[in-house]
Design an enzyme around this catalytic site. Structure first.
Site, PDB file in Angstrom:
ATOM      1  N   GLY A  46      -2.360  -8.885  -2.908  1.00  0.00           N
ATOM      2  CA  GLY A  46      -3.380  -7.901  -2.576  1.00  0.00           C
ATOM      3  C   GLY A  46      -3.138  -6.609  -3.324  1.00  0.00           C
ATOM      4  O   GLY A  46      -2.029  -6.371  -3.813  1.00  0.00           O
ATOM      5  N   GLN A  51      -3.470   2.330  -4.732  1.00  0.00           N
ATOM      6  CA  GLN A  51      -2.224   2.023  -5.450  1.00  0.00           C
ATOM      7  C   GLN A  51      -2.334   2.230  -6.953  1.00  0.00           C
ATOM      8  O   GLN A  51      -1.309   2.353  -7.629  1.00  0.00           O
ATOM      9  CB  GLN A  51      -1.779   0.586  -5.156  1.00  0.00           C
ATOM     10  CG  GLN A  51      -1.320   0.384  -3.717  1.00  0.00           C
ATOM     11  CD  GLN A  51      -1.004  -1.069  -3.441  1.00  0.00           C
ATOM     12  OE1 GLN A  51      -1.903  -1.865  -3.209  1.00  0.00           O
ATOM     13  NE2 GLN A  51       0.270  -1.432  -3.506  1.00  0.00           N
ATOM     14  N   CYS A  91       5.455  -4.828  -0.518  1.00  0.00           N
ATOM     15  CA  CYS A  91       4.394  -3.998  -1.105  1.00  0.00           C
ATOM     16  C   CYS A  91       4.729  -3.719  -2.565  1.00  0.00           C
ATOM     17  O   CYS A  91       5.869  -3.384  -2.896  1.00  0.00           O
ATOM     18  CB  CYS A  91       4.283  -2.684  -0.346  1.00  0.00           C
ATOM     19  SG  CYS A  91       2.988  -1.602  -0.966  1.00  0.00           S
ATOM     20  N   LEU A  92       3.726  -3.842  -3.429  1.00  0.00           N
ATOM     21  CA  LEU A  92       3.931  -3.588  -4.857  1.00  0.00           C
ATOM     22  C   LEU A  92       4.301  -2.132  -5.122  1.00  0.00           C
ATOM     23  O   LEU A  92       4.893  -1.828  -6.161  1.00  0.00           O
ATOM     24  CB  LEU A  92       2.670  -3.959  -5.647  1.00  0.00           C
ATOM     25  CG  LEU A  92       2.314  -5.457  -5.629  1.00  0.00           C
ATOM     26  CD1 LEU A  92       0.953  -5.688  -6.258  1.00  0.00           C
ATOM     27  CD2 LEU A  92       3.390  -6.277  -6.350  1.00  0.00           C
ATOM     28  N   HIS A 133      -2.866  -4.532   5.826  1.00  0.00           N
ATOM     29  CA  HIS A 133      -1.936  -3.817   4.931  1.00  0.00           C
ATOM     30  C   HIS A 133      -2.715  -3.010   3.885  1.00  0.00           C
ATOM     31  O   HIS A 133      -2.411  -1.838   3.632  1.00  0.00           O
ATOM     32  CB  HIS A 133      -1.009  -4.856   4.278  1.00  0.00           C
ATOM     33  CG  HIS A 133      -0.076  -4.327   3.228  1.00  0.00           C
ATOM     34  ND1 HIS A 133       1.294  -4.345   3.381  1.00  0.00           N
ATOM     35  CD2 HIS A 133      -0.300  -3.798   1.990  1.00  0.00           C
ATOM     36  CE1 HIS A 133       1.864  -3.828   2.300  1.00  0.00           C
ATOM     37  NE2 HIS A 133       0.920  -3.494   1.430  1.00  0.00           N
ATOM     38  N   GLU A 134      -3.731  -3.643   3.291  1.00  0.00           N
ATOM     39  CA  GLU A 134      -4.524  -2.964   2.246  1.00  0.00           C
ATOM     40  C   GLU A 134      -5.361  -1.832   2.845  1.00  0.00           C
ATOM     41  O   GLU A 134      -5.495  -0.761   2.234  1.00  0.00           O
ATOM     42  CB  GLU A 134      -5.438  -3.942   1.516  1.00  0.00           C
ATOM     43  CG  GLU A 134      -4.774  -5.146   0.873  1.00  0.00           C
ATOM     44  CD  GLU A 134      -3.571  -4.827   0.034  1.00  0.00           C
ATOM     45  OE1 GLU A 134      -3.425  -3.678  -0.410  1.00  0.00           O
ATOM     46  OE2 GLU A 134      -2.739  -5.733  -0.164  1.00  0.00           O
ATOM     47  N   HIS A 137      -3.430   1.255   3.142  1.00  0.00           N
ATOM     48  CA  HIS A 137      -3.337   2.010   1.878  1.00  0.00           C
ATOM     49  C   HIS A 137      -4.531   2.949   1.732  1.00  0.00           C
ATOM     50  O   HIS A 137      -4.381   4.096   1.287  1.00  0.00           O
ATOM     51  CB  HIS A 137      -3.303   1.069   0.677  1.00  0.00           C
ATOM     52  CG  HIS A 137      -1.954   0.474   0.377  1.00  0.00           C
ATOM     53  ND1 HIS A 137      -0.838   1.234   0.112  1.00  0.00           N
ATOM     54  CD2 HIS A 137      -1.545  -0.823   0.275  1.00  0.00           C
ATOM     55  CE1 HIS A 137       0.196   0.439  -0.136  1.00  0.00           C
ATOM     56  NE2 HIS A 137      -0.203  -0.820  -0.039  1.00  0.00           N
TER      57      HIS A 137
HETATM   58  O1  GNR Z   1       1.960  -8.836  -2.680  1.00  0.00           O
HETATM   59  C1  GNR Z   1       1.970  -8.465  -1.494  1.00  0.00           C
HETATM   60  N1  GNR Z   1       2.494  -9.289  -0.553  1.00  0.00           N
HETATM   61  C2  GNR Z   1       2.402  -9.065   0.810  1.00  0.00           C
HETATM   62  C3  GNR Z   1       3.187  -9.840   1.661  1.00  0.00           C
HETATM   63  C4  GNR Z   1       3.113  -9.673   3.013  1.00  0.00           C
HETATM   64  C5  GNR Z   1       2.255  -8.735   3.544  1.00  0.00           C
HETATM   65  C6  GNR Z   1       1.478  -7.959   2.721  1.00  0.00           C
HETATM   66  C7  GNR Z   1       1.539  -8.125   1.361  1.00  0.00           C
HETATM   67  S1  GNR Z   1       0.528  -7.150   0.329  1.00  0.00           S
HETATM   68  C8  GNR Z   1       1.482  -7.120  -1.147  1.00  0.00           C
HETATM   69  C9  GNR Z   1       0.727  -6.446  -2.274  1.00  0.00           C
HETATM   70  C10 GNR Z   1       0.501  -4.997  -1.938  1.00  0.00           C
HETATM   71  O2  GNR Z   1       1.348  -4.154  -2.002  1.00  0.00           O
HETATM   72  N2  GNR Z   1      -0.666  -4.660  -1.497  1.00  0.00           N
HETATM   73  O3  GNR Z   1      -0.915  -3.411  -1.123  1.00  0.00           O
HETATM   74 NI    NI Z   2       0.932  -2.593  -0.464  1.00  0.00          NI
END
Ligand code: GNR
Ligand code: NI
Length: 167
Positions: A46, A51, A91-92, A133-134, A137
């Site tokens: 995601g 980001q 999270c990236l 999660h997104e 952000h």
């Molecule tokens: O790549 C991602 N893996 C992930 C694993 C578990 C819960 C959420 C995520 S999102 C993350 C990519 C990211 O940072 N999205 O904002």
């Molecule tokens: Ni993230």
């Protein structure tokens, strides 16, 4: 197409609240293509526009192993939450840090697609976790900020240490 630079925690720009997209046009669609390319290259499941330092309410997600099931959400809103799930997240923008966060297990989300048409989706499990999660952000929240200040300070120390060893 282009691979965009992903902001790294604790960059203050990750705390920006994203504005709604007012018109879904070619500019938005070009950004979405770049966001998808950036997410696949990372690789991640995601990516929120926040980001890549674009503060508009746009999310891309693909939880498939084949990287051929892109979900795009513009101006997403969660209208229903059900159950709880304690999922190990990453999270990236916070590389190398993983930990559990409590989320709703099932959600109903309303959003616009790449044509600007509204749709509703019911999501459970990993997809539901990823959408939440997104959407955090877009509100300027990074998953580690659910943790105690003590645990966050350890995250910062670990990120600094990892940065040094990457140089
Ligand atoms: O790549 C991602 N893996 C992930 C694993 C578990 C819960 C959420 C995520 S999102 C993350 C990519 C990211 O940072 N999205 O904002
Ligand atoms: Ni993230």
């Amino acid at each position: 197409m282009a691979i965009l630079k992903i902001l790294q925690y604790p960059d203050e720009r990750l705390h920006t609240i994203a504005a709604p997209v007012t018109q879904v046009g070619d500019k938005t669609r070009a950004l979405i293509r770049d966001m998808a390319e950036t997410m696949y290259a990372a690789p991640g499941i995601g990516l929120a526009a926040t980001q890549v330092d674009v503060h508009e309410r746009i999310i891309v997600i693909d939880i498939s192993e084949t990287h051929d099931q892109l979900n795009v959400f513009i101006n997403p809103e969660i209208t229903e939450y059900d159950g709880t799930i304690d999922y190990e997240e990453g999270c990236l923008s916070v590389p190398g840090i993983f930990g559990k966060i409590k989320r709703a297990e099932s959600i109903t989300v309303k959003a616009l697609d790449t044509e600007g048409n509204p749709f509703t989706l019911e999501a459970t499990g990993l997809l539901a976790v990823c959408i939440q999660h997104e959407m955090d952000h877009l509100e300027g929240k990074v998953f580690v900020e659910y943790w105690s200040k003590f645990k966050q300070s350890r995250v910062l120390a670990k990120l600094k240490k990892n940065q040094r060893s990457a140089m």
